[in-house]
Design a protein around this motif. Structure first.
Motif, PDB file in Angstrom:
ATOM      1  N   GLU A  64       0.828  -1.205   0.000  1.00 31.55           N
ATOM      2  CA  GLU A  64       0.000   0.000   0.000  1.00 31.55           C
ATOM      3  C   GLU A  64       0.859   1.251   0.000  1.00 31.55           C
ATOM      4  OE1 GLU A  64      -3.362   2.324  -0.181  1.00 31.55           O
ATOM      5  OE2 GLU A  64      -3.078   0.183  -0.543  1.00 31.55           O
TER       6      GLU A  64
ATOM      7  N   ARG B  15       2.190   2.216  -3.438  1.00 31.87           N
ATOM      8  CA  ARG B  15       1.287   2.890  -4.370  1.00 31.87           C
ATOM      9  C   ARG B  15       1.471   4.398  -4.356  1.00 31.87           C
ATOM     10  NH1 ARG B  15      -3.016   0.732  -6.708  1.00 31.87           N
ATOM     11  NH2 ARG B  15      -4.216   2.647  -6.470  1.00 31.87           N
TER      12      ARG B  15
ATOM     13  N   ASP C  23      -7.324   0.595  -8.044  1.00 34.49           N
ATOM     14  CA  ASP C  23      -6.792  -0.464  -7.195  1.00 34.49           C
ATOM     15  C   ASP C  23      -7.387  -1.815  -7.581  1.00 34.49           C
ATOM     16  OD1 ASP C  23      -9.355  -0.598  -6.044  1.00 34.49           O
ATOM     17  OD2 ASP C  23      -8.784   0.589  -4.293  1.00 34.49           O
TER      18      ASP C  23
END
Length: 302
Positions: free
Chosen positions: A149, A152, A198
């Protein structure tokens, strides 16, 4: 055997970039996404040249081994052609491209990959990322320094460690073979999609069961709704399934559909089989960052 299924390809400049340096291809047996880089004058040429070379692989192969060897050779030849093109046109120096390609051979997918475009497989309601990004932040993830995460949104998420470019005539390319089956949905995309949409939202779009063209449109819309700071390219190949198979010319999208006079040299003679395992890792990082030593320093500092 000719691939039995249906497919679609779509590419969009996005909301920020002034030109489209992505290219995509959906044919009878071959599916490719290439994300070019090197500024306004070079990225479109690099990705278009890659597609032009790889289209030679859109044919039935007698075996997965033959397809894998041909895919490796085509990618290596693309790197050589990028170098040759820059020698003829010095204004294109620094150009390069990612490539993610799938060649269907009977009940198998032969995959070739370099860079940070991606290949996904949607099967049994589950989306799986098949390729591994060749990026600086992926190294940080692999070493446990950051989470997926965090990757990203990392400021250096665009730094590529491997790419087809005009500096390395013998790039390290990932190739492997996977079984495929009726009902599989293969998704190839540039980071203009994966960097904005996502996995959860991608899965929802694929799960709707719409035909490939409508699914690609839905994914593109999500990227545009998310701001689309980069070019967006989506290629979808459904294996078997409920949607009719349309036999016709391949779909070419992005810069490869208008290659601006890119001339692809003649096909080089076939390589000896023992050359395949001799490839060295690309030492030149690509995209927007300097030398490998600097990247190693960043890893140590993190």
């Amino acid at each position: 055997m000719v691939f039995q299924g249906s497919s679609a390809a779509i590419s969009h400049t996005g909301k920020v970039r002034s030109n489209n340096q992505d290219s995509g291809y959906a044919g009878s047996n071959l599916f490719v996404v290439a994300d070019g880089m090197g500024g306004h004058a070079g990225g479109d040429v690099a990705s278009a040249l890659a597609i032009a070379r790889l289209t030679e692989l859109d044919q039935p192969f007698p075996s997965t081994t033959a397809a894998e060897h041909a895919l490796r050779d085509a990618l290596a030849d693309t790197a050589t052609e990028l170098i040759d093109t820059v020698a003829r046109r010095p204004e294109l120096a620094g150009m390069g491209t990612t490539v993610s390609a799938v060649v269907m051979v009977d009940d198998y997918a032969v995959i070739g990959h370099i860079g940070d475009s991606r290949v996904y497989l949607y099967r049994d309601d589950t989306l799986t990322q098949i390729t591994t990004d060749h990026t600086f932040v992926q190294r940080l993830v692999d070493s446990g320094r950051i989470t997926p995460e965090e990757a990203r949104y990392h400021p250096r998420r665009s730094v590529l460690m491997r790419v087809l470019g005009d500096m390395d005539p013998d790039p390290e390319v990932d190739t492997f073979i996977m079984p495929t089956q009726d009902g599989d949905r293969w998704l190839l995309c540039s980071d203009g999609l994966s960097g904005v949409v996502d996995d959860a939202h991608t899965t929802k779009a694929l799960a709707l069961g719409m035909p490939p063209a409508r699914t690609a449109d839905a994914l593109l819309k999500q990227a545009l709704d998310g701001g689309a700071p980069d070019n967006v390219t989506v290629v979808i190949a459904d294996v078997g399934g409920q949607h009719p198979v349309f036999i016709g010319p391949p779909t070419i999208v992005g810069s490869a559909s208008n290659p601006s006079g890119v001339v692809v040299p003649p096909v080089r003679p076939a390589r000896s089989p023992w050359l395949h395992s001799a490839r060295q890792a690309a030492n030149e990082p690509t995209h927007f960052e300097p030398a490998a030593e600097f990247l190693e320093e960043l890893i140590e500092e993190d």
